[in-house]
Motif scaffolding. Structure first.
Motif, PDB file in Angstrom:
ATOM      1  N   GLY A 187       0.829  -1.202   0.000  1.00 40.13           N
ATOM      2  CA  GLY A 187       0.000   0.000   0.000  1.00 40.13           C
ATOM      3  C   GLY A 187       0.856   1.242   0.000  1.00 40.13           C
ATOM      4  O   GLY A 187       2.062   1.186   0.248  1.00 40.13           O
ATOM      5  N   PHE A 188       0.234   2.362  -0.321  1.00 42.73           N
ATOM      6  CA  PHE A 188       0.924   3.649  -0.230  1.00 42.73           C
ATOM      7  C   PHE A 188      -0.081   4.784  -0.348  1.00 42.73           C
ATOM      8  O   PHE A 188      -1.240   4.571  -0.710  1.00 42.73           O
ATOM      9  N   GLU A 189       0.391   5.972  -0.009  1.00 40.85           N
ATOM     10  CA  GLU A 189      -0.426   7.176  -0.127  1.00 40.85           C
ATOM     11  C   GLU A 189       0.388   8.220  -0.868  1.00 40.85           C
ATOM     12  O   GLU A 189       1.569   8.434  -0.554  1.00 40.85           O
ATOM     13  N   TYR A 190      -0.260   8.863  -1.817  1.00 40.96           N
ATOM     14  CA  TYR A 190       0.523   9.728  -2.697  1.00 40.96           C
ATOM     15  C   TYR A 190      -0.341  10.895  -3.150  1.00 40.96           C
ATOM     16  O   TYR A 190      -1.506  10.724  -3.493  1.00 40.96           O
ATOM     17  N   LEU A 191       0.250  12.070  -3.144  1.00 43.00           N
ATOM     18  CA  LEU A 191      -0.473  13.251  -3.621  1.00 43.00           C
ATOM     19  C   LEU A 191       0.377  13.942  -4.669  1.00 43.00           C
ATOM     20  O   LEU A 191       1.575  14.169  -4.461  1.00 43.00           O
ATOM     21  N   THR A 192      -0.234  14.250  -5.792  1.00 41.61           N
ATOM     22  CA  THR A 192       0.529  14.863  -6.865  1.00 41.61           C
ATOM     23  C   THR A 192      -0.246  16.007  -7.501  1.00 41.61           C
ATOM     24  O   THR A 192      -1.452  16.125  -7.330  1.00 41.61           O
ATOM     25  N   THR A 193       0.480  16.856  -8.222  1.00 44.30           N
ATOM     26  CA  THR A 193      -0.130  18.016  -8.863  1.00 44.30           C
ATOM     27  C   THR A 193      -0.424  17.708 -10.324  1.00 44.30           C
ATOM     28  O   THR A 193       0.386  17.094 -11.008  1.00 44.30           O
ATOM     29  N   LYS A 194      -1.588  18.138 -10.781  1.00 45.73           N
ATOM     30  CA  LYS A 194      -1.968  17.947 -12.177  1.00 45.73           C
ATOM     31  C   LYS A 194      -2.364  19.293 -12.762  1.00 45.73           C
ATOM     32  O   LYS A 194      -2.504  20.274 -12.038  1.00 45.73           O
ATOM     33  N   LYS A 195      -2.598  19.290 -14.075  1.00 46.45           N
ATOM     34  CA  LYS A 195      -3.092  20.515 -14.698  1.00 46.45           C
ATOM     35  C   LYS A 195      -4.570  20.691 -14.354  1.00 46.45           C
ATOM     36  O   LYS A 195      -5.283  19.724 -14.108  1.00 46.45           O
ATOM     37  N   LEU A 196      -5.018  21.952 -14.403  1.00 48.62           N
ATOM     38  CA  LEU A 196      -6.396  22.246 -14.007  1.00 48.62           C
ATOM     39  C   LEU A 196      -7.434  21.444 -14.785  1.00 48.62           C
ATOM     40  O   LEU A 196      -8.416  20.968 -14.234  1.00 48.62           O
ATOM     41  N   ASP A 197      -7.208  21.281 -16.076  1.00 48.73           N
ATOM     42  CA  ASP A 197      -8.240  20.591 -16.860  1.00 48.73           C
ATOM     43  C   ASP A 197      -8.138  19.074 -16.730  1.00 48.73           C
ATOM     44  O   ASP A 197      -8.926  18.340 -17.301  1.00 48.73           O
ATOM     45  N   GLU A 198      -7.146  18.594 -15.979  1.00 45.91           N
ATOM     46  CA  GLU A 198      -7.026  17.146 -15.792  1.00 45.91           C
ATOM     47  C   GLU A 198      -7.707  16.684 -14.498  1.00 45.91           C
ATOM     48  O   GLU A 198      -7.758  15.497 -14.215  1.00 45.91           O
ATOM     49  N   VAL A 199      -8.181  17.636 -13.721  1.00 47.45           N
ATOM     50  CA  VAL A 199      -8.771  17.282 -12.430  1.00 47.45           C
ATOM     51  C   VAL A 199     -10.226  17.730 -12.378  1.00 47.45           C
ATOM     52  O   VAL A 199     -10.545  18.861 -12.714  1.00 47.45           O
ATOM     53  N   GLU A 200     -11.071  16.805 -11.973  1.00 49.53           N
ATOM     54  CA  GLU A 200     -12.480  17.139 -11.802  1.00 49.53           C
ATOM     55  C   GLU A 200     -12.739  17.176 -10.303  1.00 49.53           C
ATOM     56  O   GLU A 200     -12.634  16.151  -9.618  1.00 49.53           O
ATOM     57  N   ASP A 201     -13.048  18.345  -9.781  1.00 44.24           N
ATOM     58  CA  ASP A 201     -13.143  18.477  -8.333  1.00 44.24           C
ATOM     59  C   ASP A 201     -14.205  17.550  -7.748  1.00 44.24           C
ATOM     60  O   ASP A 201     -15.324  17.471  -8.251  1.00 44.24           O
ATOM     61  N   GLY A 202     -13.811  16.844  -6.688  1.00 47.82           N
ATOM     62  CA  GLY A 202     -14.750  15.990  -5.979  1.00 47.82           C
ATOM     63  C   GLY A 202     -14.946  14.623  -6.595  1.00 47.82           C
ATOM     64  O   GLY A 202     -15.738  13.827  -6.106  1.00 47.82           O
ATOM     65  N   LYS A 203     -14.210  14.331  -7.669  1.00 49.59           N
ATOM     66  CA  LYS A 203     -14.372  13.021  -8.295  1.00 49.59           C
ATOM     67  C   LYS A 203     -13.665  11.962  -7.440  1.00 49.59           C
ATOM     68  O   LYS A 203     -12.484  12.100  -7.114  1.00 49.59           O
ATOM     69  N   ILE A 204     -14.392  10.946  -7.083  1.00 49.47           N
ATOM     70  CA  ILE A 204     -13.832   9.882  -6.253  1.00 49.47           C
ATOM     71  C   ILE A 204     -14.044   8.550  -6.956  1.00 49.47           C
ATOM     72  O   ILE A 204     -15.163   8.221  -7.329  1.00 49.47           O
ATOM     73  N   GLU A 205     -12.960   7.812  -7.148  1.00 54.07           N
ATOM     74  CA  GLU A 205     -13.079   6.512  -7.806  1.00 54.07           C
ATOM     75  C   GLU A 205     -12.529   5.428  -6.892  1.00 54.07           C
ATOM     76  O   GLU A 205     -11.456   5.601  -6.302  1.00 54.07           O
ATOM     77  N   VAL A 206     -13.242   4.322  -6.805  1.00 53.66           N
ATOM     78  CA  VAL A 206     -12.699   3.162  -6.118  1.00 53.66           C
ATOM     79  C   VAL A 206     -12.361   2.149  -7.196  1.00 53.66           C
ATOM     80  O   VAL A 206     -13.237   1.684  -7.918  1.00 53.66           O
ATOM     81  N   ILE A 207     -11.079   1.860  -7.317  1.00 52.20           N
ATOM     82  CA  ILE A 207     -10.644   0.930  -8.363  1.00 52.20           C
ATOM     83  C   ILE A 207     -10.292  -0.383  -7.673  1.00 52.20           C
ATOM     84  O   ILE A 207      -9.304  -0.463  -6.939  1.00 52.20           O
ATOM     85  N   GLY A 208     -11.149  -1.376  -7.897  1.00 55.47           N
ATOM     86  CA  GLY A 208     -11.039  -2.637  -7.166  1.00 55.47           C
ATOM     87  C   GLY A 208     -12.268  -2.785  -6.300  1.00 55.47           C
ATOM     88  O   GLY A 208     -13.158  -1.947  -6.328  1.00 55.47           O
ATOM     89  N   PRO A 209     -12.320  -3.869  -5.507  1.00 50.03           N
ATOM     90  CA  PRO A 209     -13.530  -4.137  -4.734  1.00 50.03           C
ATOM     91  C   PRO A 209     -13.838  -3.078  -3.675  1.00 50.03           C
ATOM     92  O   PRO A 209     -12.927  -2.516  -3.076  1.00 50.03           O
TER      93      PRO A 209
END
Lengths: 734, 254
Positions: free
Chosen positions: A355-377
């Motif tokens: 496991g790990f936790e990571y925060l990175t910077t993206k361009k404004l148009d690459e981020v949709e505020d509040g979008k949450i995805e669970v990838i996997g079960p």
């Protein structure tokens, strides 16, 4: 900026001023110059002319004066070949437009029947409300000031379908924004579209239909002008203050929906004066370079599903979420809660799974505020008591966001998630460990709620430095192993960057005046190699704190011209110190303990002072309660060193500073250390050994006396003489 | 959260008594139990039949050696927290935390300061904390166990161990630890308590709470270092424990 858009705005202004002139002339002829004009039940005359010019217009005749002002501002329409218009001309044309609007709208109020319904909400077939009265102003205007409503959107024109109109209105409402609607295009307006859909409108629902004429736009700017006059303390005629107040406090923007004609371009130019940008759904010319508005002035074309978030971004509006939207209680009281194995529903990462936790910077148009995805079960797709892997991958974007802030935000994951009742979190980066209780699952807690927590809390506490955040939660080993390498590379780079930063590598330091409440003349200067003396703030923390609160106690300090590179003295730093120490300190050396050393508030972790006969210095940590070789206990020393006065021979500093290459480097550096209290010496052992190695002294650690072998200056001298301490062979300190 | 501390001279069977109490609590009251092995000379875990991963002592040493280069860019606080939390041995009946070896030479003030905080918070997660202490109660004072609800001092019939019990009782006054109730338990008693022992108890200013009969079976396993957890049900010692725990906890059997 584009010549075309300026031309259209200026042309629109000419048309509107001409229209105002014609209607005014006709009105004076029909009703006479003494006929009264007013927006009913308002106390600010005609608000634009009163606020911007200080004019008290009460009669139709009085409108002539406003017309003259409008004409004076009108720039010539740019010739196709001759000259290029500038932003200044566009702004003047915009202001002339606002004056013309106000004349035209004022005349409407002399007509019978009145074209507007002077009530807070539309009734029957009466849709348009016109200028808001003072009761509404007091009730609603305060919301702009106390932050209940961040601002308003002026929706001009109409949407391609009623459905889109409703969607945009709802989205704006969700952000607590007021929706002001005016200016029909080809006879169609957004307010009518909402009416057709049976949407309830009026001040109560924050959906306010002003008027179908293009000039009705003025009621929104009139409203915000009155807000500045009544809540912002601006005086009539003080246009600078009114415009600044609006730019800084009222987060408003224009949504241009459908075709944009010259007159509407002119309205946009008027709004730019207030710092309100225009976002269009059609392809019109843009005004991108920033200057008047916080960011861009006119942005187009933007699709309907993005137009609200784009407008929020361009206006620099910050979203706040007051309640964390999860089905279990949340608060600091739940920090430190351990989920016992028997009560556990699932364990994530930890000792057995990656496991790990990571925060990175993206361009404004690459981020949709509040979008949450669970990838996997998700939590309900796994067996109770399972152990599964977990990666939390956060992408932020913002105009003020810098990679330096990434680790600062990333570190908060632990604190934020730990506030959740029924969730246990340990560690950070690739040493993370989470448990969720059976009870939390029963209450409906899901993995996606990690995203909800982080979205709400990051916005709440760090919203100043980023605009948007989206979160991915990975719960499958394969994905995590694919990504962990990327994260690890960045972790490594960050550690190296922090370690590598030197004072020379930046031209800006940060101040800290947090402690001026009790040490009024003290100013901390935090450099990459000298952290705050309390040990709580390093240079990056200072930088982040400034971005979060630009008027707070941490300000950037330009170094300016180097006065003395060895002692660490810079012209602009001196100036900053002088101005911020209430003119008590003129000179400051960052690296010297003897000449003009840095002052201390009283929060120092350590005190370093000269032991003259040893030709060296001693360092005592604040927890050490015994006597020190200088003949004072820590508490007595603290009284002497603290309070914001320069005391040559004494400094307060953080533990970290001991290992810095700039530790009293003007006076020979860490080689001068002849005594430390035992606890501090033990804790700093690796650091001290490293200093010794760098200086080529093998047993430097053992050369330093401590309270187990010396408590008077004589004993220290005796001890270090026996050990042949390096300080004895250094040049004299004084 | 209630804290039960067990102390007494080495060799009096105090670890056995600790196990009797843990077993009894988990059977009758709650499984939310944290057993703390605070006596480095005896291994509570061996008698409980569980395997130890790390101890607070070993974690503290690890932090001291790593010092400025902790993994994951963690602060010392976060590192210690993580390691302590992961060192807990978890069983269906109780969790176990081992304090491990006492400090070596040098200063441990800083590490202990952090530990005080972390252990303090950890404890609030359990209904009962059972601490098996060494006679000197070093860990109690170091880690600031501020409130002890029941201190059970274990002694056998020998004069010396009763005197040690007296010393422990007096020592508490010097520590910054508040003890609500303090009891003497005599262990390995054959028959009734002799008058001579009663006199020493009185001289030491102690109050006899109960006695536990000699239990040869348990003693043998204890001496061999074999786990006794699963062999308690029929033992006379456990039956005695049942009596005094009912009394201590004000427990009524349905």
């Amino acid at each position: 900026m584009s010549r075309l858009i300026a031309t259209r705005a200026i042309r629109g202004a000419h048309k509107l001023v001409a229209r105002a002139e014609k209607e005014l002339k006709q009105e004076i002829e029909e009703k006479g110059p003494q006929t009264k004009v007013e927006f009913p039940n308002t106390g600010y005359y005609l608000p634009i002319s009163y606020g911007i010019l200080g004019l008290k217009i009460e009669t139709i005749g009085g409108l002539n004066e406003l017309l003259e002002e409008a004409k004076k501002l009108l720039p010539p329409i740019p010739d196709e070949k001759l000259w290029l218009p500038f932003l200044g001309h566009t702004l003047d044309a915009g202001m002339a437009t606002l004056f013309a609007d106000e004349i035209i709208e004022a005349i409407k109020y002399t007509q019978d029947p009145l074209p507007y319904l002077s009530e807070p909400n539309p009734r029957d077939e009466h849709l348009w409300l016109g200028a808001a009265n003072d009761v509404i102003l007091r009730e609603r205007g305060i919301e702009f000031v106390d932050g209940t409503a961040p601002g308003f959107a002026v929706c001009v024109g109409y949407c391609p379908t009623n459905e889109i109109a409703v969607k945009i209105a709802r989205e704006l409402q969700e952000k607590n924004l007021y929706v002001f609607m005016a200016a029909a295009t080809e006879g169609k307006s957004m307010a009518q579209q909402l009416q057709e859909e049976g949407i309830q409108m009026g001040w109560e629902t924050r959906l306010v239909p002003y008027g179908d004429d293009v000039t009705a736009c003025i009621h929104s700017l009139g409203f915000s002008t009155r807000v500045a006059l009544s809540f912002g303390g601006a005086q009539p005629g003080d246009y600078r203050k009114i415009l600044h107040y609006n730019k800084n406090r009222v987060f408003a923007f224009i949504l241009a929906l459908g075709p944009v004609d010259d007159e509407k371009h002119a309205q946009a130019a008027g709004a730019i004066n207030y710092g309100f940008p225009t976002i269009a759904d059609t392809d019109i010319d843009q005004i991108l370079p920033t200057g008047i508005c916080t960011y861009e002035h006119v942005v187009s074309p933007v699709s309907h599903d993005k137009i609200v978030s784009k407008a929020i971004e361009v206006r620099g509006l910050k979203i706040t979420i007051t309640k964390v939207p999860i089905p279990v209680p949340f608060g600091p009281a739940f920090q430190g809660e351990r989920i016992r194995k028997e009560d556990m529903c699932v364990e994530m990462a930890g000792q057995t799974k990656p496991g790990f936790e990571y925060l990175t910077t993206k361009k404004l148009d690459e981020v949709e505020d509040g979008k949450i995805e669970v990838i996997g079960p998700e939590i309900d797709e796994i067996e109770e008591g399972s152990k599964i892997p977990l990666a939390i991958w956060i992408e932020v974007a913002g105009r003020e966001m810098q990679p330096d802030f990434e680790p600062i935000l990333e570190r908060q994951i632990h604190d934020f998630i730990n506030c959740t009742n029924g969730v246990f979190h340990m560690g950070q980066r690739d040493i993370n460990w989470v448990r969720i209780s059976k009870e939390a699952k029963q209450k409906g807690f899901k993995f996606k709620h990690f995203g909800s927590i982080l979205h709400a809390k990051l916005h709440g506490e760090y919203g100043k430095i980023f605009d948007k955040v989206q979160i991915k939660i990975f719960t499958q080993e394969k994905d995590i192993l694919d990504l962990i390498g990327t994260a690890r590379k960045v972790y490594k780079k960050r550690d190296e960057r922090l370690a590598d930063m030197t004072d020379e590598s930046t031209d800006t330091y940060y101040s800290c005046t947090l402690c001026q409440s009790f040490a009024p003349n003290h100013v901390c200067i935090i450099t990459p190699e000298r952290s705050g003396l309390c040990g709580a703030y390093n240079w990056l923390d200072g930088k982040a704190a400034y971005n979060i609160n630009p008027t707070g106690p941490n300000q950037p300090v330009k170094k300016g011209k180097v006065i003395d590179a060895v002692k660490g003295q810079w012209q602009d730093v001196n100036e900053f110190i002088y101005n911020n120490s209430h003119k008590t300190l003129e000179i400051f050396n960052a690296y010297s303990i003897i000449e003009h050393p840095m002052t201390s508030c009283g929060c120092f972790e350590c005190i370093c002072c000269v032991l003259p006969s040893t030709n060296g210095v001693m360092i005592v940590f604040r927890d050490y309660i015994g006597m020190t070789p200088v003949g004072m206990k820590f508490s007595t020393l603290a009284g002497m060193v603290g309070g914001g006065a320069q005391t040559p021979g004494f400094i307060g500093h953080s533990k970290q500073y001991i290992g810095s290459a700039k530790f009293i480097s003007a006076n020979g550096g860490a080689k001068r250390i002849v005594w430390m209290d035992r606890a501090l010496k033990e804790e700093m052992e690796p650091v001290i050994r490293k200093i010794g190695n760098q200086e080529g002294i093998e047993n430097f650690f053992d050369m330093i006396a401590d309270d187990t072998n010396a408590v008077t200056e004589e004993e220290v001298l005796e001890y270090i003489t026996k050990k042949n301490h390096l300080a004895l062979s250094l040049p004299a300190l004084f | 959260m209630k804290t039960i501390a067990i102390s007494g001279k080495g060799g009096t069977g105090k670890t056995t008594v600790a196990i009797l109490i843990i077993r009894w609590l988990s059977e009758h009251v709650s499984k939310s139990l944290l057993a703390v092995d605070a006596d480095p000379s005896v291994n509570l875990n061996d008698l409980l039949g569980v395997e130890l991963k790390e101890t607070v002592g070993s974690i503290r040493e690890e932090m001291r050696t790593l010092a400025s280069s902790l993994p994951g860019g963690m602060t010392k606080q976060r590192f210690l927290e993580y390691k302590i939390q992961s060192s807990l041995v978890e069983t269906p009946d109780f969790d176990l935390l081992a304090m491990g070896r006492p400090e070596g030479l040098g200063c441990y003030c800083y590490a202990n300061n952090l530990l005080r905080d972390i252990l303090g918070t950890l404890k609030t997660n359990y209904e009962y904390i059972i601490i098996d202490n060494e006679a000197g109660m070093e860990h109690l004072s170091r880690h600031n166990v501020q409130n002890i609800d029941f201190l059970l001092i274990i002694s056998d019939l020998s004069v010396r161990s009763i005197q040690t019990a007296g010393k422990i009782s007096r020592l508490l006054k010097e520590l910054e630890t508040r003890v609500q109730e303090k009891y003497l338990i005599l262990n390995r008693v054959q028959g009734s308590v002799p008058q001579s022992a009663k006199k020493v108890i009185k001289d030491e200013g102690l109050r006899l709470f109960c006695s536990i009969p000699d239990d040869e079976n348990l003693l043998k396993m204890d001496q061999k270092g074999k786990p006794i957890w699963h062999f308690l049900s029929d033992s006379p010692a456990y039956q005695a424990a049942d009596q005094f725990m009912m009394k201590l906890m004000n427990f009524k059997r349905e």
